[in-house]
Structure formats: structure tokens, C-alpha cells
Design an enzyme around this catalytic site. Sequence first.
Site, PDB file in Angstrom:
ATOM      1  N   HIS A 171      84.669  22.074  65.967  1.00  0.00           N
ATOM      2  CA  HIS A 171      85.081  23.377  66.514  1.00  0.00           C
ATOM      3  C   HIS A 171      85.492  24.311  65.382  1.00  0.00           C
ATOM      4  O   HIS A 171      86.623  24.273  64.919  1.00  0.00           O
ATOM      5  CB  HIS A 171      86.246  23.130  67.483  1.00  0.00           C
ATOM      6  CG  HIS A 171      86.691  24.327  68.245  1.00  0.00           C
ATOM      7  ND1 HIS A 171      87.390  24.230  69.422  1.00  0.00           N
ATOM      8  CD2 HIS A 171      86.569  25.652  68.018  1.00  0.00           C
ATOM      9  CE1 HIS A 171      87.676  25.435  69.880  1.00  0.00           C
ATOM     10  NE2 HIS A 171      87.179  26.319  69.038  1.00  0.00           N
ATOM     11  N   HIS A 188      84.813  28.584  63.839  1.00  0.00           N
ATOM     12  CA  HIS A 188      84.239  29.919  64.058  1.00  0.00           C
ATOM     13  C   HIS A 188      83.923  30.485  62.678  1.00  0.00           C
ATOM     14  O   HIS A 188      84.832  30.932  61.976  1.00  0.00           O
ATOM     15  CB  HIS A 188      85.252  30.832  64.758  1.00  0.00           C
ATOM     16  CG  HIS A 188      85.700  30.344  66.108  1.00  0.00           C
ATOM     17  ND1 HIS A 188      85.155  30.809  67.286  1.00  0.00           N
ATOM     18  CD2 HIS A 188      86.645  29.432  66.469  1.00  0.00           C
ATOM     19  CE1 HIS A 188      85.761  30.200  68.316  1.00  0.00           C
ATOM     20  NE2 HIS A 188      86.664  29.365  67.842  1.00  0.00           N
ATOM     21  N   ARG A 195      81.901  33.079  62.008  1.00  0.00           N
ATOM     22  CA  ARG A 195      81.850  34.560  62.064  1.00  0.00           C
ATOM     23  C   ARG A 195      80.547  35.201  61.604  1.00  0.00           C
ATOM     24  O   ARG A 195      80.510  36.427  61.438  1.00  0.00           O
ATOM     25  CB  ARG A 195      82.991  35.165  61.215  1.00  0.00           C
ATOM     26  CG  ARG A 195      84.374  34.610  61.471  1.00  0.00           C
ATOM     27  CD  ARG A 195      84.807  34.845  62.883  1.00  0.00           C
ATOM     28  NE  ARG A 195      86.235  34.620  63.086  1.00  0.00           N
ATOM     29  CZ  ARG A 195      86.756  34.361  64.258  1.00  0.00           C
ATOM     30  NH1 ARG A 195      86.008  34.256  65.342  1.00  0.00           N
ATOM     31  NH2 ARG A 195      88.051  34.184  64.387  1.00  0.00           N
ATOM     32  N   ASN A 217      80.818  32.665  69.539  1.00  0.00           N
ATOM     33  CA  ASN A 217      81.348  34.034  69.674  1.00  0.00           C
ATOM     34  C   ASN A 217      81.204  34.852  68.393  1.00  0.00           C
ATOM     35  O   ASN A 217      82.167  35.357  67.837  1.00  0.00           O
ATOM     36  CB  ASN A 217      82.800  34.024  70.179  1.00  0.00           C
ATOM     37  CG  ASN A 217      83.746  33.255  69.294  1.00  0.00           C
ATOM     38  OD1 ASN A 217      83.350  32.383  68.541  1.00  0.00           O
ATOM     39  ND2 ASN A 217      85.023  33.581  69.372  1.00  0.00           N
ATOM     40  N   HIS A 249      86.959  25.800  76.861  1.00  0.00           N
ATOM     41  CA  HIS A 249      88.248  26.421  76.524  1.00  0.00           C
ATOM     42  C   HIS A 249      89.000  26.463  77.850  1.00  0.00           C
ATOM     43  O   HIS A 249      88.680  27.266  78.726  1.00  0.00           O
ATOM     44  CB  HIS A 249      88.026  27.829  75.956  1.00  0.00           C
ATOM     45  CG  HIS A 249      89.289  28.564  75.651  1.00  0.00           C
ATOM     46  ND1 HIS A 249      89.581  29.069  74.401  1.00  0.00           N
ATOM     47  CD2 HIS A 249      90.350  28.895  76.431  1.00  0.00           C
ATOM     48  CE1 HIS A 249      90.760  29.664  74.439  1.00  0.00           C
ATOM     49  NE2 HIS A 249      91.249  29.578  75.659  1.00  0.00           N
ATOM     50  N   HIS A 269      91.061  22.140  72.188  1.00  0.00           N
ATOM     51  CA  HIS A 269      92.459  22.486  71.864  1.00  0.00           C
ATOM     52  C   HIS A 269      93.491  22.370  72.998  1.00  0.00           C
ATOM     53  O   HIS A 269      93.922  23.375  73.559  1.00  0.00           O
ATOM     54  CB  HIS A 269      92.545  23.884  71.263  1.00  0.00           C
ATOM     55  CG  HIS A 269      91.698  24.952  71.901  1.00  0.00           C
ATOM     56  ND1 HIS A 269      91.674  25.202  73.236  1.00  0.00           N
ATOM     57  CD2 HIS A 269      90.836  25.834  71.348  1.00  0.00           C
ATOM     58  CE1 HIS A 269      90.844  26.185  73.486  1.00  0.00           C
ATOM     59  NE2 HIS A 269      90.309  26.583  72.360  1.00  0.00           N
ATOM     60  N   ASP A 279      89.529  24.228  64.974  1.00  0.00           N
ATOM     61  CA  ASP A 279      89.417  25.556  65.595  1.00  0.00           C
ATOM     62  C   ASP A 279      89.588  26.632  64.520  1.00  0.00           C
ATOM     63  O   ASP A 279      90.309  27.620  64.722  1.00  0.00           O
ATOM     64  CB  ASP A 279      90.411  25.736  66.748  1.00  0.00           C
ATOM     65  CG  ASP A 279      90.086  26.971  67.592  1.00  0.00           C
ATOM     66  OD1 ASP A 279      89.054  27.623  67.307  1.00  0.00           O
ATOM     67  OD2 ASP A 279      90.859  27.285  68.504  1.00  0.00           O
ATOM     68  N   HIS A 296      90.675  35.474  60.475  1.00  0.00           N
ATOM     69  CA  HIS A 296      90.689  36.943  60.588  1.00  0.00           C
ATOM     70  C   HIS A 296      91.225  37.463  59.260  1.00  0.00           C
ATOM     71  O   HIS A 296      91.869  36.720  58.513  1.00  0.00           O
ATOM     72  CB  HIS A 296      91.603  37.376  61.741  1.00  0.00           C
ATOM     73  CG  HIS A 296      91.166  36.890  63.079  1.00  0.00           C
ATOM     74  ND1 HIS A 296      90.056  37.382  63.726  1.00  0.00           N
ATOM     75  CD2 HIS A 296      91.656  35.916  63.893  1.00  0.00           C
ATOM     76  CE1 HIS A 296      89.901  36.759  64.883  1.00  0.00           C
ATOM     77  NE2 HIS A 296      90.851  35.848  65.008  1.00  0.00           N
TER      78      HIS A 296
HETATM   79  O1  DOR Z   1      92.748  32.131  69.071  1.00  0.00           O
HETATM   80  C1  DOR Z   1      91.545  32.060  69.260  1.00  0.00           C
HETATM   81  N1  DOR Z   1      90.670  32.603  68.398  1.00  0.00           N
HETATM   82  N2  DOR Z   1      91.088  31.462  70.379  1.00  0.00           N
HETATM   83  C2  DOR Z   1      89.794  31.510  70.737  1.00  0.00           C
HETATM   84  O2  DOR Z   1      89.460  30.984  71.758  1.00  0.00           O
HETATM   85  C3  DOR Z   1      88.831  32.273  69.908  1.00  0.00           C
HETATM   86  C4  DOR Z   1      89.287  32.347  68.519  1.00  0.00           C
HETATM   87  C5  DOR Z   1      88.520  33.343  67.672  1.00  0.00           C
HETATM   88  O3  DOR Z   1      87.283  33.304  67.708  1.00  0.00           O
HETATM   89  O4  DOR Z   1      89.147  34.096  66.932  1.00  0.00           O
HETATM   90 ZN    ZN Z   2      87.857  28.218  69.070  1.00  0.00          ZN
END
Ligand code: DOR
Ligand code: ZN
Length: 419
Positions: A55, A57, A59, A89, A174, A219, A288, A292
Amino acid sequence: MEYDLALSGRLYIGGELVDGAIGIKDGKIVAVKKQIPGALDYGSKIILPARTDPHVHLRDPGFTQKEDFFTGTLSAAFGGVSCVLDMPNTDPFVYRYSHLEEKEHVASRKAVVDYGLYVGMSNNVLDEKALKRAPALKIFMAPTTGGVVNELDDVALNYLLNIMADYPQVTVFHAEDSRMVKEGPAGDLKEHMRNRPSEAEEKAVERLIWTGKDLHIAHITSEAGVEALKKKSGQTAEVTPSHLFLTMDSDLENLAYAKVNPPVRTKRDRDALWGALRDGRIDMVSSDHAPHTIAEKEEFETSPSGIPGVETALPLILASVKKGLITFERAVEVLIEAPARRFCPQKGSIEEGKDADLIVVDMKDIREIRADELHSKAGWTPFEGMDAVFPQDVYVRGGIVIKNGNFEGERGFGRNPWF
Ligand code: DOR
Ligand code: ZN
């Protein structure tokens, strides 16, 4: 030469550490023996299978100011991860085959470790051509940063899980009940937690377990969620280091660094998660990894949710062995063996025929985590100053990626076994 490469040291095999040697050919483990003449000898250091992180991300494409496939997989490698499964996503949101193809084009040129690409669902569209080339399907049951929600009633949920039963791909949820999630403002971690209460997780988990179908829950964050897992029958669940090491009372330079969905909660919730991780109600650890930028995290109220962690997950949990929070064997199971068995069975054990994805660790080499020594584009971590055991060397399919803590891999070396 019989092997392309041979390594010797303390090997973790069948739940035990044994002195031995591994012969590698064409990226696979082809021999596990007492000795191999000429093997690169790691002495008393431990050789483990590398970790699959189910899991993350990364980006890319769409949000490469936060992370991209090079920096995300580089960060993974430094954390002992040889395979990452990337969430859908991104932009475009990956739910059609064309989106998957586009992401594969990007990832195959940048990845330094192996990877798989999740597909998601939008407006209840399940693109089966895309699904066949993915390790897993992701369903967001509640709104979250960049996610596309699918409000599935019981009929739709069962229908979907019946379709998925015909596929080897894992269905990952989720799990928060969207009716119980408030999207209003939150000024701090406590208010954020009130907006996304543990009852929302409990309800969603109960509903998923009640189907009796094969699925995986992302999570878990609360004591109530853990309680609901008591009834699981073959389903699997994960927990993140964010929820194991942070609470709403954590003393952080910036509280937004711990803003995540579902939220970090109370010490009691955190302790329940450790208990469940030890006793098997929670099966595995995912990072996870959700980076950012520092600028985006400046103001709590407006900051997006998500915490980077692909590089620190294994190091934090290995360092927890020394503290008595988890046994070494259970740590290897939840970090390495269980994620590989569930998502990527050609990896995750030192056995003939498996991918030669290996990490070398010295359990006595405990260091403090420093944001400026990590490799994600994020450039920050809520785990600053916490103890960690980073791997010294990392191999992916027999290729050296990290040597003595330095990057020696190459862009584009990473492969997608599903595509
Ligand atoms: O806190 C989170 N950030 N939860 C999620 O489900 C998505 C993730 C994100 O992509 O930033
Ligand atoms: Zn996630």
C-alpha cells in the site's frame, strides 16, 4: 560460474536464523546451502527476504511535485522494500486499462524496485481487462484525499465480491462508513478524529467481515476496528506504522504531519493495534506511504491527509523488537512474509525458485530517523528521532540496489510482474 552471485551470512529460513549461503542465477534463488565457495560473506549479519509493501501512493502521474516513481521507489529501496503496490488515486485516477497503460509507461522508466499497479473503481465501473494486469483492486468506501468513493450497498458489495472470487487479484477496502464521516473543518488531530470516528471504521469492518468473502482491509486504526476483526474468516487486514507509533497526543513540530485518513487516535487504540498485530488479528504492515509537500502541510485545517513512510516502516518495526513490542519472528512475518504471500508470492522467502530479493541487516545498528536523510520528495517525517534499523544492502532479483547505505541501482530496473 554456476551462479551469477552467491551470498552467505545468517539466513532467515523457516522461522529460524541459520548460517548458510544463497546461490542466485537469472534473478532467482537457485540454491540454499551450508556453504558456497566464493560467496560474498556477510558474517554474522542477517540476510532476510526483502519486503513487499502492499500500500503506497507514489503520485505519478499527476502529482509529481509530491513524489514520482523514481523517488518513491528509491525511498522504498532504502527501507528494504523490493516491491511496492501503488494505489490508483493518481491523475488520471486508474480505473480503465488505458490509465493503467499510461501509468505503466511512466513507472517502467523510473522504478528502481519492482512494482504493481492497483486499479480502482469509479462510478462502479470495474474494467476487467485492467484488473487482469493488476495485483489488486482498491475500493474507497469513504471520501479521502484524492480518492474516488464507491458507495456500495449490500447487494452491490456482494455482487462485486462474487465477481472478484473468480480472480486471483485481492480486493482491498479503505474501510470507513461514509455516512459516519464528516467532511467539515478540523483544527487539530482531536477534531480530525471526531470527524472520522472509530465507529465509522467499526461499522465498515463489520460489514466487510459479514460478507464472509475473500478480501483485505487496509489500515486498521482503532480498538473498535480490531474488535470487529475477531470474526474474520480468511480475510486479511493491515496496520500502518503511523497508527502504531503516533497518537492524537503525539508531540510533533507540526501536527499536520500526523493528519491521515483514517486518523491516528488514542494511546488505547494504538496499544490495541500492537496487541492485534502480535496475536494475528492484524496480518501485516503496510506503510500507506502518502507523501504531500511541506508547503501543503503548513496549515492543519487545509492540509491534505497522508503521511510518507515506505522507507521507515521496516526500520521502525525492526527497532521495536529490541523494545519488546514484537518478536523478531513476528516482525519478519508481518513485514515480509505475510504481504508477499497475499500479494506477491514469488517474493518474500529464501527458497529455491523465489526472486532473489534480499536485504542485509544488523539488528544492533539502531539509528535515529532524520527527515533529511530520507529519499522521498516529501522531505518530512512524523517519525523524526525515532529508533530504526535500516538495511545495509538491498538486492532486487539478484541486482544490487543499495550497497553500504548508498544507491547503486538504476532507473528503470524495476519490473511489473503483473503487466
Ligand atoms: O490519509 C490518506 N491519504 N488517506 C487516504 O486514504 C489517501 C491518502 C492520500 O492519497 O494522500
Ligand atoms: Zn492509502
